[in-house]
Design a protein around this motif. Structure first.
Motif, PDB file in Angstrom:
ATOM      1  N   THR A   1       5.960   2.685  -0.680  1.00  0.00           N
ATOM      2  CA  THR A   1       5.021   1.590  -0.411  1.00  0.00           C
ATOM      3  C   THR A   1       5.517   0.791   0.778  1.00  0.00           C
ATOM      4  O   THR A   1       6.714   0.732   1.062  1.00  0.00           O
ATOM      5  CB  THR A   1       4.873   0.648  -1.626  1.00  0.00           C
ATOM      6  OG1 THR A   1       6.139   0.109  -1.948  1.00  0.00           O
ATOM      7  CG2 THR A   1       4.290   1.395  -2.819  1.00  0.00           C
TER       8      THR A   1
ATOM      9  N   ILE B   1      -0.694   8.400   1.988  1.00  0.00           N
ATOM     10  CA  ILE B   1      -1.111   9.772   1.701  1.00  0.00           C
ATOM     11  C   ILE B   1      -1.208  10.492   3.041  1.00  0.00           C
ATOM     12  O   ILE B   1      -1.757   9.942   4.004  1.00  0.00           O
ATOM     13  CB  ILE B   1      -2.474   9.803   0.982  1.00  0.00           C
ATOM     14  CG1 ILE B   1      -2.386   9.091  -0.364  1.00  0.00           C
ATOM     15  CG2 ILE B   1      -2.979  11.233   0.832  1.00  0.00           C
ATOM     16  CD1 ILE B   1      -3.730   8.862  -1.031  1.00  0.00           C
TER      17      ILE B   1
ATOM     18  N   PRO C   1       6.361   6.224  -5.605  1.00  0.00           N
ATOM     19  CA  PRO C   1       5.636   6.316  -4.333  1.00  0.00           C
ATOM     20  C   PRO C   1       6.223   5.384  -3.281  1.00  0.00           C
ATOM     21  O   PRO C   1       6.724   4.301  -3.596  1.00  0.00           O
ATOM     22  CB  PRO C   1       4.212   5.908  -4.698  1.00  0.00           C
ATOM     23  CG  PRO C   1       4.327   5.140  -5.954  1.00  0.00           C
ATOM     24  CD  PRO C   1       5.537   5.656  -6.667  1.00  0.00           C
TER      25      PRO C   1
ATOM     26  N   ARG D   1      -7.344   4.141  -4.244  1.00  0.00           N
ATOM     27  CA  ARG D   1      -6.225   5.067  -4.505  1.00  0.00           C
ATOM     28  C   ARG D   1      -4.967   4.231  -4.759  1.00  0.00           C
ATOM     29  O   ARG D   1      -4.204   3.946  -3.852  1.00  0.00           O
ATOM     30  CB  ARG D   1      -6.027   6.018  -3.337  1.00  0.00           C
ATOM     31  CG  ARG D   1      -7.189   6.972  -3.220  1.00  0.00           C
ATOM     32  CD  ARG D   1      -6.819   8.150  -2.416  1.00  0.00           C
ATOM     33  NE  ARG D   1      -7.968   9.003  -2.233  1.00  0.00           N
ATOM     34  CZ  ARG D   1      -7.905  10.232  -1.804  1.00  0.00           C
ATOM     35  NH1 ARG D   1      -6.736  10.758  -1.513  1.00  0.00           N
ATOM     36  NH2 ARG D   1      -8.980  10.952  -1.654  1.00  0.00           N
ATOM     37  N   THR D   2      -4.797   3.851  -6.026  1.00  0.00           N
ATOM     38  CA  THR D   2      -3.713   2.951  -6.403  1.00  0.00           C
ATOM     39  C   THR D   2      -2.573   3.658  -7.116  1.00  0.00           C
ATOM     40  O   THR D   2      -1.603   3.029  -7.491  1.00  0.00           O
ATOM     41  CB  THR D   2      -4.241   1.828  -7.312  1.00  0.00           C
ATOM     42  OG1 THR D   2      -4.747   2.428  -8.512  1.00  0.00           O
ATOM     43  CG2 THR D   2      -5.321   1.030  -6.617  1.00  0.00           C
ATOM     44  N   ARG D   3      -2.712   4.923  -7.359  1.00  0.00           N
ATOM     45  CA  ARG D   3      -1.709   5.759  -8.027  1.00  0.00           C
ATOM     46  C   ARG D   3      -1.276   5.132  -9.347  1.00  0.00           C
ATOM     47  O   ARG D   3      -0.108   4.843  -9.575  1.00  0.00           O
ATOM     48  CB  ARG D   3      -0.522   5.993  -7.124  1.00  0.00           C
ATOM     49  CG  ARG D   3       0.313   7.153  -7.626  1.00  0.00           C
ATOM     50  CD  ARG D   3       0.957   7.858  -6.519  1.00  0.00           C
ATOM     51  NE  ARG D   3       1.682   9.005  -7.028  1.00  0.00           N
ATOM     52  CZ  ARG D   3       2.702   9.542  -6.434  1.00  0.00           C
ATOM     53  NH1 ARG D   3       3.132   9.065  -5.312  1.00  0.00           N
ATOM     54  NH2 ARG D   3       3.290  10.576  -6.957  1.00  0.00           N
TER      55      ARG D   3
ATOM     56  N   CYS E   1       0.377   0.977  -6.419  1.00  0.00           N
ATOM     57  CA  CYS E   1       0.174   0.513  -5.049  1.00  0.00           C
ATOM     58  C   CYS E   1      -1.126  -0.279  -4.945  1.00  0.00           C
ATOM     59  O   CYS E   1      -2.014  -0.146  -5.773  1.00  0.00           O
ATOM     60  CB  CYS E   1       0.110   1.641  -4.038  1.00  0.00           C
ATOM     61  SG  CYS E   1       0.153   3.310  -4.555  1.00  0.00           S
TER      62      CYS E   1
ATOM     63  N   SER F   1      -4.245   2.732  -0.702  1.00  0.00           N
ATOM     64  CA  SER F   1      -3.439   3.692   0.067  1.00  0.00           C
ATOM     65  C   SER F   1      -4.005   3.895   1.464  1.00  0.00           C
ATOM     66  O   SER F   1      -5.225   3.992   1.647  1.00  0.00           O
ATOM     67  CB  SER F   1      -3.396   5.052  -0.632  1.00  0.00           C
ATOM     68  OG  SER F   1      -2.724   4.941  -1.862  1.00  0.00           O
TER      69      SER F   1
ATOM     70  N   TRP G   1       0.877  12.554  -1.565  1.00  0.00           N
ATOM     71  CA  TRP G   1       1.377  11.179  -1.645  1.00  0.00           C
ATOM     72  C   TRP G   1       2.840  11.251  -1.232  1.00  0.00           C
ATOM     73  O   TRP G   1       3.586  12.084  -1.741  1.00  0.00           O
ATOM     74  CB  TRP G   1       1.340  10.657  -3.076  1.00  0.00           C
ATOM     75  CG  TRP G   1       0.011  10.499  -3.702  1.00  0.00           C
ATOM     76  CD1 TRP G   1      -0.739  11.460  -4.297  1.00  0.00           C
ATOM     77  CD2 TRP G   1      -0.735   9.293  -3.838  1.00  0.00           C
ATOM     78  NE1 TRP G   1      -1.889  10.924  -4.796  1.00  0.00           N
ATOM     79  CE2 TRP G   1      -1.911   9.584  -4.526  1.00  0.00           C
ATOM     80  CE3 TRP G   1      -0.496   7.976  -3.439  1.00  0.00           C
ATOM     81  CZ2 TRP G   1      -2.858   8.627  -4.826  1.00  0.00           C
ATOM     82  CZ3 TRP G   1      -1.448   7.015  -3.736  1.00  0.00           C
ATOM     83  CH2 TRP G   1      -2.614   7.340  -4.418  1.00  0.00           C
TER      84      TRP G   1
ATOM     85  N   SER H   1       0.844  -1.197   0.000  1.00  0.00           N
ATOM     86  CA  SER H   1       0.000   0.000   0.000  1.00  0.00           C
ATOM     87  C   SER H   1       0.878   1.246   0.000  1.00  0.00           C
ATOM     88  O   SER H   1       2.039   1.212   0.388  1.00  0.00           O
ATOM     89  CB  SER H   1      -0.916  -0.004   1.224  1.00  0.00           C
ATOM     90  OG  SER H   1      -0.165  -0.093   2.418  1.00  0.00           O
ATOM     91  N   CYS H   2       0.301   2.348  -0.464  1.00  0.00           N
ATOM     92  CA  CYS H   2       0.966   3.653  -0.456  1.00  0.00           C
ATOM     93  C   CYS H   2       0.513   4.441   0.772  1.00  0.00           C
ATOM     94  O   CYS H   2      -0.370   4.004   1.504  1.00  0.00           O
ATOM     95  CB  CYS H   2       0.603   4.440  -1.718  1.00  0.00           C
ATOM     96  SG  CYS H   2       1.411   3.849  -3.206  1.00  0.00           S
TER      97      CYS H   2
END
Length: 129
Positions: A90, A50, A88, A114-116, A120, A123, A81, A47-48
């Motif tokens: 992760t 934010i 990003p 929110r996978t950019r 990711c 998020s 982000w 996951s990312c």
């Protein structure tokens, strides 16, 4: 005499509590070393992260996990982000641990959408209030 003893005991206890506290260890972090967040979840590997800053002043964020990153300064009312050296940031396990300055109230929410751009697996959104 009894009233006087009752007033001295709490003052002595408070004084001992403060005098016995060990000083915080310096770790090179900007500002005071304030632990603000805790491990969040293990369900969302890769996951990312934010960060939303709603405190009205700059917020400094440093990751303790995942490791290998420096720190970020987040402007007031910004939604950012966190980016590393090659894209990003992760978390391989889905866990996040961060320090922030100044100390803040906060919340964590996971957003699977929110996978950019597919970089990711959803998020985590850390909101500083």
């Amino acid at each position: 005499m009894k009233v006087h003893a009752l007033l001295i005991a709490p003052v002595a206890a408070i004084t001992l509590a403060f005098a016995g506290a060990a000083p915080a260890q310096a770790d090179g972090f900007i500002g005071t070393d304030n632990f603000s967040a805790e491990y969040t979840a293990t369900d969302y590997p890769n996951s990312c992260l934010i960060v939303q800053n709603h405190i009205g002043s700059q917020l400094t964020v440093r990751l303790d996990y995942p490791t290998g990153y420096s720190h970020w300064t987040i402007e007031p009312e910004a939604v950012v982000w966190l980016d590393g050296y090659d894209g990003p940031v992760t978390s391989p396990s889905g866990n996040w641990q961060l320090h922030v300055y100044p100390p803040v109230l906060h919340s964590w929410v996971f957003d699977p959408y929110r996978t950019r751009g597919g970089s990711c697996n959803g998020s985590w959104i850390y909101t500083a209030n």
